[in-house]
Design a protein around this motif. Structure first.
Motif, PDB file in Angstrom:
ATOM      1  N   PRO A 121       0.757  -1.382   0.031  1.00 37.36           N
ATOM      2  CA  PRO A 121      -0.043   0.120   0.050  1.00 37.36           C
ATOM      3  C   PRO A 121       0.997   1.255   0.020  1.00 37.36           C
ATOM      4  CG  PRO A 121      -0.788  -1.667   1.512  1.00 37.36           C
ATOM      5  CD  PRO A 121       0.592  -1.852   0.902  1.00 37.36           C
ATOM      6  N   GLY A 122       0.548   2.153  -0.928  1.00 33.23           N
ATOM      7  CA  GLY A 122       1.436   3.404  -0.938  1.00 33.23           C
ATOM      8  C   GLY A 122       2.414   3.344  -2.312  1.00 33.23           C
ATOM      9  N   GLY A 123       2.957   2.155  -2.525  1.00 34.62           N
ATOM     10  CA  GLY A 123       3.821   1.980  -3.798  1.00 34.62           C
ATOM     11  C   GLY A 123       5.179   2.169  -3.246  1.00 34.62           C
ATOM     12  N   ALA A 124       6.149   2.593  -4.307  1.00 33.38           N
ATOM     13  CA  ALA A 124       7.452   2.652  -4.010  1.00 33.38           C
ATOM     14  C   ALA A 124       7.861   3.506  -3.169  1.00 33.38           C
ATOM     15  CB  ALA A 124       8.326   3.187  -5.231  1.00 33.38           C
ATOM     16  N   GLU A 125       7.140   4.806  -3.029  1.00 28.51           N
ATOM     17  CA  GLU A 125       7.615   5.969  -2.015  1.00 28.51           C
ATOM     18  C   GLU A 125       7.293   5.163  -0.637  1.00 28.51           C
ATOM     19  OE1 GLU A 125       5.166   9.405  -2.559  1.00 28.51           O
ATOM     20  OE2 GLU A 125       5.959   9.613  -4.619  1.00 28.51           O
ATOM     21  N   ALA A 126       6.184   4.503  -0.226  1.00 26.68           N
ATOM     22  CA  ALA A 126       5.686   4.084   1.149  1.00 26.68           C
ATOM     23  C   ALA A 126       6.974   2.962   1.386  1.00 26.68           C
ATOM     24  CB  ALA A 126       4.621   3.615   1.161  1.00 26.68           C
ATOM     25  N   LEU A 127       7.614   2.156   0.441  1.00 29.30           N
ATOM     26  CA  LEU A 127       8.679   1.324   0.754  1.00 29.30           C
ATOM     27  C   LEU A 127       9.763   2.006   1.065  1.00 29.30           C
ATOM     28  CD1 LEU A 127       8.116  -1.533  -2.107  1.00 29.30           C
ATOM     29  CD2 LEU A 127       7.834  -1.772   0.455  1.00 29.30           C
ATOM     30  N   ALA A 128      10.197   2.907   0.677  1.00 25.84           N
ATOM     31  CA  ALA A 128      11.343   3.849   0.800  1.00 25.84           C
ATOM     32  C   ALA A 128      11.555   4.130   2.135  1.00 25.84           C
ATOM     33  CB  ALA A 128      11.522   4.784  -0.223  1.00 25.84           C
ATOM     34  N   SER A 129      10.469   4.464   2.648  1.00 24.17           N
ATOM     35  CA  SER A 129      10.464   4.954   4.414  1.00 24.17           C
ATOM     36  C   SER A 129      10.730   3.601   5.144  1.00 24.17           C
ATOM     37  CB  SER A 129       9.121   5.737   4.703  1.00 24.17           C
ATOM     38  OG  SER A 129       8.223   4.520   4.500  1.00 24.17           O
ATOM     39  N   ILE A 130      10.753   2.437   4.798  1.00 25.84           N
ATOM     40  CA  ILE A 130      10.883   1.410   5.912  1.00 25.84           C
ATOM     41  C   ILE A 130      12.245   1.023   6.095  1.00 25.84           C
ATOM     42  CG2 ILE A 130      10.710  -1.381   6.073  1.00 25.84           C
ATOM     43  CD1 ILE A 130       8.300  -1.093   4.157  1.00 25.84           C
ATOM     44  N   GLU A 131      12.647   1.165   7.347  1.00 25.34           N
ATOM     45  CA  GLU A 131      14.100   0.748   7.775  1.00 25.34           C
ATOM     46  C   GLU A 131      14.388  -0.745   8.048  1.00 25.34           C
ATOM     47  OE1 GLU A 131      14.387   3.077  11.401  1.00 25.34           O
ATOM     48  OE2 GLU A 131      14.061   4.939  10.695  1.00 25.34           O
ATOM     49  N   ALA A 132      15.712  -0.784   7.624  1.00 27.65           N
ATOM     50  CA  ALA A 132      16.202  -2.119   7.777  1.00 27.65           C
ATOM     51  C   ALA A 132      16.015  -2.751   9.289  1.00 27.65           C
ATOM     52  CB  ALA A 132      17.823  -2.254   7.579  1.00 27.65           C
ATOM     53  N   GLY A 133      15.645  -3.978   9.293  1.00 32.58           N
ATOM     54  CA  GLY A 133      15.294  -4.487  10.515  1.00 32.58           C
ATOM     55  C   GLY A 133      13.820  -4.540  11.049  1.00 32.58           C
ATOM     56  N   THR A 134      13.170  -3.381  10.346  1.00 34.36           N
ATOM     57  CA  THR A 134      11.611  -3.411  10.577  1.00 34.36           C
ATOM     58  C   THR A 134      10.998  -5.001  10.550  1.00 34.36           C
ATOM     59  OG1 THR A 134      11.674  -1.485   9.878  1.00 34.36           O
ATOM     60  CG2 THR A 134       9.410  -2.565  10.182  1.00 34.36           C
ATOM     61  N   LYS A 135      10.172  -5.213  11.440  1.00 34.73           N
ATOM     62  CA  LYS A 135       9.415  -6.677  11.563  1.00 34.73           C
ATOM     63  C   LYS A 135       7.796  -6.485  10.644  1.00 34.73           C
ATOM     64  CE  LYS A 135       7.737 -10.349  14.365  1.00 34.73           C
ATOM     65  NZ  LYS A 135       7.647 -10.935  15.741  1.00 34.73           N
ATOM     66  N   LEU A 136       7.680  -7.340   9.822  1.00 37.19           N
ATOM     67  CA  LEU A 136       6.803  -7.083   8.735  1.00 37.19           C
ATOM     68  C   LEU A 136       6.085  -8.491   8.647  1.00 37.19           C
ATOM     69  CD1 LEU A 136       8.243  -4.429   6.195  1.00 37.19           C
ATOM     70  CD2 LEU A 136       6.429  -3.904   7.858  1.00 37.19           C
ATOM     71  N   LYS A 137       4.821  -8.413   8.685  1.00 32.74           N
ATOM     72  CA  LYS A 137       4.008  -9.653   8.263  1.00 32.74           C
ATOM     73  C   LYS A 137       3.714  -9.705   6.800  1.00 32.74           C
ATOM     74  CE  LYS A 137       1.912 -12.364  11.005  1.00 32.74           C
ATOM     75  NZ  LYS A 137       2.370 -13.448  11.708  1.00 32.74           N
ATOM     76  N   VAL A 138       3.957 -10.749   5.929  1.00 36.16           N
ATOM     77  CA  VAL A 138       4.188 -10.688   4.381  1.00 36.16           C
ATOM     78  C   VAL A 138       3.454 -12.217   4.266  1.00 36.16           C
ATOM     79  CG1 VAL A 138       5.660 -10.950   2.551  1.00 36.16           C
ATOM     80  CG2 VAL A 138       6.395  -9.683   4.377  1.00 36.16           C
ATOM     81  N   ARG A 139       2.613 -12.077   3.177  1.00 38.40           N
ATOM     82  CA  ARG A 139       1.906 -13.199   2.567  1.00 38.40           C
ATOM     83  C   ARG A 139       2.707 -13.717   1.079  1.00 38.40           C
ATOM     84  NH1 ARG A 139      -4.369 -14.347   1.353  1.00 38.40           N
ATOM     85  NH2 ARG A 139      -4.298 -16.578   1.122  1.00 38.40           N
ATOM     86  N   MET A 140       3.045 -14.825   1.183  1.00 38.45           N
ATOM     87  CA  MET A 140       3.679 -15.411  -0.053  1.00 38.45           C
ATOM     88  C   MET A 140       2.727 -15.556  -1.271  1.00 38.45           C
ATOM     89  SD  MET A 140       6.575 -15.671   1.729  1.00 38.45           S
ATOM     90  CE  MET A 140       6.349 -14.999   3.295  1.00 38.45           C
ATOM     91  N   LEU A 141       3.090 -14.965  -2.413  1.00 34.62           N
ATOM     92  CA  LEU A 141       2.145 -15.014  -3.389  1.00 34.62           C
ATOM     93  C   LEU A 141       2.575 -15.521  -4.724  1.00 34.62           C
ATOM     94  CD1 LEU A 141       1.347 -10.998  -2.883  1.00 34.62           C
ATOM     95  CD2 LEU A 141       0.095 -12.882  -2.100  1.00 34.62           C
ATOM     96  N   ASP A 142       3.876 -15.695  -4.762  1.00 33.03           N
ATOM     97  CA  ASP A 142       4.520 -16.249  -6.016  1.00 33.03           C
ATOM     98  C   ASP A 142       5.957 -16.615  -5.841  1.00 33.03           C
ATOM     99  OD1 ASP A 142       4.820 -16.958  -8.757  1.00 33.03           O
ATOM    100  OD2 ASP A 142       4.254 -14.973  -9.743  1.00 33.03           O
ATOM    101  N   LEU A 143       6.838 -16.997  -6.884  1.00 33.00           N
ATOM    102  CA  LEU A 143       8.205 -17.618  -6.690  1.00 33.00           C
ATOM    103  C   LEU A 143       8.849 -17.391  -7.856  1.00 33.00           C
ATOM    104  CD1 LEU A 143       8.335 -20.769  -8.272  1.00 33.00           C
ATOM    105  CD2 LEU A 143       6.901 -21.409  -6.429  1.00 33.00           C
TER     106      LEU A 143
END
Length: 350
Positions: A288-310
């Protein structure tokens, strides 16, 4: 008289379908055969057919898997003397004493259709897609075949008995998605018996997309474990194979705790909390928010992710961070998902 042109013929009265002729019997069209590898080339594998002395089978490289890139990798695993099994007879060349066979999962699950020959279709349900071996096929029939060419005209599909089909460019949204040898499903729109040509479309052709997806994912998983599906030793090896690939340890559709590792132009790179050896990539469009929102995430941040593809080549999982979608990938929510049949209405998000 001297100088008169002559034509010399040799007759082979052997007939397909198990009947005898000149001491030779041929397997029925659509039946399963096995054999040992005699030789290999860039285009095909040649085998001696079990229980049919003097008969050989040609397994084209593109017929080793449903997708061309996987087929090429499987071909590199084959060795002279290796035994291959579960190969389906697509065509019988009596005069050459050879069979054309396939191990593509899509064609193994299809019903062979030939009006003048007895075809072995044991164990294949009546409603399965058909593999036409003549132009006697009805309109709206769902057919299984292999891509034989892609150009400005459209996508060409090869069936059995020299029968081919064209899916016009008008009915092909993404021509670049097709490669020579790819197994595909199409629906018959028109039939030209004289030219032995069929007109097809991809629209409303995939009735069993879930089964196709499972088949392709299984091929990729076996590829990651270094297993050849049609090899005789694969069945035993598959049962003992360690869960080395990340998508075996973390199945698609499941949600897991991850830690941000780095932000790249192509997305967010994460490591799985309980499996630091597995990497997950979240593309900008899956957050949500695209590339700009991703850029604000710092290394080590814990996130819940769903596996979609490989991504098999890079050996990583592709994930999504949409909160609602991630929530539905947790175990307690997955258990509540009802079984879906054809025609089930589901809510989707673009």
């Amino acid at each position: 008289g001297e100088g008169r042109p002559r034509l010399t013929l040799s007759l082979n009265t052997a007939r397909a379908g198990g009947s005898e002729g000149n001491g030779m019997s041929f397997p029925a069209l659509g039946s399963l055969v096995s054999g040992s590898v005699l030789s290999m080339s860039d285009r095909a594998v040649t085998l001696s057919v079990d229980n049919h002395e003097g008969l050989v089978a040609l397994l084209a490289v593109e017929h080793l898997a449903d997708t061309a890139n996987v087929s090429k990798t499987f071909a590199e695993m084959i060795q002279t003397g290796q035994r291959l099994k579960g190969l389906r007879v697509m065509h019988v060349r009596q005069e050459r004493m050879e069979l054309l066979v396939t191990s593509q999962p899509l064609l193994l699950s299809a019903r062979f259709l030939h009006p003048s020959q007895e075809v072995a279709n044991e164990g294949i349900p009546e409603g399965a897609p058909v593999f036409p071996c003549s132009s006697s096929v009805e309109k709206d029939t769902i057919c299984a075949g292999a891509v034989s060419g892609v150009n400005d005209t459209g996508v060409f599909i090869r069936f059995g008995g020299g029968i081919s089909a064209l899916v016009p460019k008008l009915h092909v949204k993404h021509p670049a998605a097709f490669s020579y040898g790819d197994a595909v499903l199409s629906r018959v729109k028109s039939v030209d018996v004289e030219k032995r040509r069929i007109g097809c479309t991809f629209r409303n052709a995939v009735k069993s997309s879930i089964q196709l997806l499972k088949s392709r994912l299984n091929e990729l998983a076996m590829l990651s474990d270094g297993l050849l599906p049609c090899a005789e030793e694969t069945t035993a090896a598959a049962a003992k194979a360690p869960a080395t690939a990340p998508w075996r340890r973390h199945p698609l559709g499941t949600s897991h705790d991850c830690h941000a590792s780095a932000v790249r132009p192509y997305g967010l790179v994460l490591t799985l909390g309980d499996d630091s050896a597995s990497m997950v990539l979240v593309p900008p469009e899956c957050y949500p928010g695209g590339a700009e929102a991703l850029a604000s995430i710092e290394a080590g941040t814990k996130l819940k992710v769903r596996m979609l593809d490989l991504d098999v080549e890079k050996s990583l999982l592709l994930g999504g961070l949409d909160p609602d979608f991630v929530k539905r990938g947790r175990p307690k929510f997955r258990k509540t998902i009802p079984a879906m049949d054809e025609g089930t209405v589901v809510e989707v998000r673009v």
